[in-house]
Design a protein around this motif. Structure first.
Motif, PDB file in Angstrom:
ATOM      1  N   LYS A  53       0.827  -1.206   0.000  1.00 12.27           N
ATOM      2  CA  LYS A  53       0.000   0.000   0.000  1.00 12.27           C
ATOM      3  C   LYS A  53       0.864   1.260   0.000  1.00 12.27           C
ATOM      4  CE  LYS A  53      -3.860   2.299   2.315  1.00 12.27           C
ATOM      5  NZ  LYS A  53      -3.278   3.638   2.094  1.00 12.27           N
ATOM      6  N   THR A  56       2.279   1.637  -3.437  1.00 14.00           N
ATOM      7  CA  THR A  56       1.221   2.013  -4.373  1.00 14.00           C
ATOM      8  C   THR A  56       0.841   3.477  -4.215  1.00 14.00           C
ATOM      9  OG1 THR A  56       0.344  -0.250  -4.367  1.00 14.00           O
ATOM     10  CG2 THR A  56      -1.135   1.503  -5.136  1.00 14.00           C
ATOM     11  N   ASP A  57       0.697   3.939  -2.975  1.00 16.19           N
ATOM     12  CA  ASP A  57       0.331   5.337  -2.721  1.00 16.19           C
ATOM     13  C   ASP A  57       1.344   6.291  -3.341  1.00 16.19           C
ATOM     14  OD1 ASP A  57      -1.911   4.523  -1.363  1.00 16.19           O
ATOM     15  OD2 ASP A  57      -1.066   4.841   0.646  1.00 16.19           O
ATOM     16  N   VAL A  60       0.829   6.261  -7.148  1.00 14.82           N
ATOM     17  CA  VAL A  60      -0.392   6.967  -7.552  1.00 14.82           C
ATOM     18  C   VAL A  60      -0.164   8.477  -7.553  1.00 14.82           C
ATOM     19  CG1 VAL A  60      -2.768   7.492  -6.872  1.00 14.82           C
ATOM     20  CG2 VAL A  60      -1.966   5.122  -6.882  1.00 14.82           C
ATOM     21  N   GLN A  61       0.644   8.971  -6.626  1.00 16.47           N
ATOM     22  CA  GLN A  61       0.956  10.403  -6.602  1.00 16.47           C
ATOM     23  C   GLN A  61       1.601  10.854  -7.913  1.00 16.47           C
ATOM     24  OE1 GLN A  61       3.054  12.077  -3.219  1.00 16.47           O
ATOM     25  NE2 GLN A  61       2.270  10.471  -1.882  1.00 16.47           N
ATOM     26  N   GLY A  64      -1.081   8.623 -11.127  1.00 15.11           N
ATOM     27  CA  GLY A  64      -2.527   8.503 -11.028  1.00 15.11           C
ATOM     28  C   GLY A  64      -2.938   7.052 -10.808  1.00 15.11           C
ATOM     29  N   LYS A  65      -4.238   6.812 -10.770  1.00 20.61           N
ATOM     30  CA  LYS A  65      -4.750   5.457 -10.546  1.00 20.61           C
ATOM     31  C   LYS A  65      -4.723   4.678 -11.857  1.00 20.61           C
ATOM     32  CE  LYS A  65      -7.688   6.526  -6.588  1.00 20.61           C
ATOM     33  NZ  LYS A  65      -9.061   6.478  -6.008  1.00 20.61           N
ATOM     34  N   GLN A  66      -3.769   3.786 -11.961  1.00 22.57           N
ATOM     35  CA  GLN A  66      -3.606   2.962 -13.146  1.00 22.57           C
ATOM     36  C   GLN A  66      -3.347   1.518 -12.715  1.00 22.57           C
ATOM     37  OE1 GLN A  66      -1.441   4.689 -16.517  1.00 22.57           O
ATOM     38  NE2 GLN A  66      -1.052   6.526 -15.277  1.00 22.57           N
ATOM     39  N   ASN A  67      -3.132   0.653 -13.672  1.00 22.28           N
ATOM     40  CA  ASN A  67      -2.863  -0.753 -13.388  1.00 22.28           C
ATOM     41  C   ASN A  67      -1.403  -0.896 -12.966  1.00 22.28           C
ATOM     42  OD1 ASN A  67      -2.881  -3.511 -13.188  1.00 22.28           O
ATOM     43  ND2 ASN A  67      -2.783  -3.851 -15.400  1.00 22.28           N
ATOM     44  N   VAL A  86       3.668  -0.274 -14.915  1.00 17.60           N
ATOM     45  CA  VAL A  86       2.447   0.528 -14.861  1.00 17.60           C
ATOM     46  C   VAL A  86       1.816   0.507 -16.247  1.00 17.60           C
ATOM     47  CG1 VAL A  86       1.484   2.842 -14.575  1.00 17.60           C
ATOM     48  CG2 VAL A  86       3.291   2.046 -13.039  1.00 17.60           C
ATOM     49  N   GLY A  88      -1.716   1.976 -18.403  1.00 20.72           N
ATOM     50  CA  GLY A  88      -2.898   2.826 -18.374  1.00 20.72           C
ATOM     51  C   GLY A  88      -2.790   3.811 -19.515  1.00 20.72           C
TER      52      GLY A  88
END
Length: 344
Positions: A53, A56-57, A60-61, A64-67, A86, A88
């Protein structure tokens, strides 16, 4: 001008950071050209959920929210190295450093193919980048081999910036400093023989006029742009001597010959410069002819401030020149300070 087609140092460094780490130890009896490869990576399939986590956080920063797919983890290093992909807006490889002792992500590097720049960079930043590229005579001069997005959480890691984009091509790199308003800087590397002959002569003559007996030939020159600064930087591979020259004015702004340093260590430095090696009068006398010859600057009427081996020459309270001396009292470095803050 022909660009030097090999920017080996940066490309190799990035490639290694995204590939399997070299083994920590190898049997000495094995011939060098037959060293066995020891893969210390493990599958990230069973990566701790809390660690996953955190990683991942951080990703994402940046993306963004991708695979996000974690593939391998190498715990033989401190911090750990976790790699993955990654997918997306575009496909990318990433590599993260994780400090297991303190349960924190040290850094995150995401690397895209250069062709995907428009897919991963927001429009406003791309417009700013395009405007920056127009400061060059040829705005298509940057060949986007790959694009990196990097963020470090530890200021002691020695990174150029903590949070940035970098566009890398053959013999070139362009940085975007996210933490400072997306400030941009760039450098392009050229072979000496592909540089302007008159600038090369000026750089060589300046080093000679500095007067340190030992010198090293320049191996390359960088065309560097940061803000309104536009400089040709002549350097050798060991960065022992270098000269910075304004691209528009042809004016020398900085000159250093590290062969002039003659102290053994920090203790020797502190002892040698505990008291002024040169008086203000002697400093002006020693510096004046060199400064006149190299910078075209007359030091008549200047004052001097002394701190350790650094001599700051001022006029009407404004710093104009900073020089550094060695234990013999010889200046091995000078840097001119522009009145308007712009060097070109």
């Amino acid at each position: 001008m022909k660009k030097l087609v090999s920017f080996i140092a940066l490309i190799v460094a990035v490639t290694l950071s995204l590939s399997a780490p070299l083994p920590a130890s190898i049997a000495l009896a094995t011939p060098y050209n037959e060293l066995p490869y020891i893969d210390t990576r493990e599958s990230a399939e069973h990566l701790d959920l809390k660690v996953k986590k955190q990683l991942t956080d951080e990703l994402v920063q940046l993306v963004g929210k991708q695979n996000i797919q974690f593939t391998t983890i190498d715990k033989s290093f401190d911090p750990w190295v976790i790699d993955g992909t990654v997918d997306g807006n575009a496909h990318a490889n990433f590599s993260q450093r994780y400090d297991a002792k303190n349960s924190r992500v040290v850094s995150t590097l995401v690397m895209y193919d250069g062709a995907d720049l428009n897919k991963v960079m927001d429009n406003s930043l791309r417009l700013k980048l395009n405007a920056f590229l127009k400061t060059f005579e040829d705005e298509d001069i940057f060949i986007k081999m790959f694009v990196e997005r990097f963020k470090a959480n530890d200021e002691d890691q020695g990174h150029l910036y903590q949070n940035y984009w970098v566009i890398v091509g053959p013999s070139q790199q362009l940085y975007i400093d996210v933490d400072n308003g997306n400030r941009m800087s760039a450098s392009l590397q050229y072979k000496i023989e592909d540089s302007y002959a008159w600038l090369t002569d000026r750089a060589r003559n300046s080093i000679k006029r500095l007067g340190i007996p030992t010198q090293k030939a320049f191996d390359y020159t960088l065309f560097a742009v940061e803000g309104k600064d536009m400089l040709w930087q002549y350097r050798d591979d060991d960065n022992l001597n270098y000269v910075h020259i304004g691209s528009k004015t042809g004016k020398v702004w900085r000159i250093t010959n590290e062969f002039g340093t003659d102290w053994n260590n920090d203790a020797d430095f502190k002892k040698s410069f505990a008291k002024p090696k040169l008086s203000k009068k002697k400093a002006l006398s020693a510096a004046a002819p060199k400064v006149k010859s190299i910078f075209g600057l007359n030091l008549k009427g200047y004052s001097v401030r002394i701190q350790d081996n650094q001599y700051t020459f001022t006029k009407k309270g404004a710093t104009t020149l900073i020089g550094k001396i060695n234990k013999k009292g010889a200046f091995y470095s000078f840097e001119a300070i522009p009145v308007n803050g712009i060097r070109n």
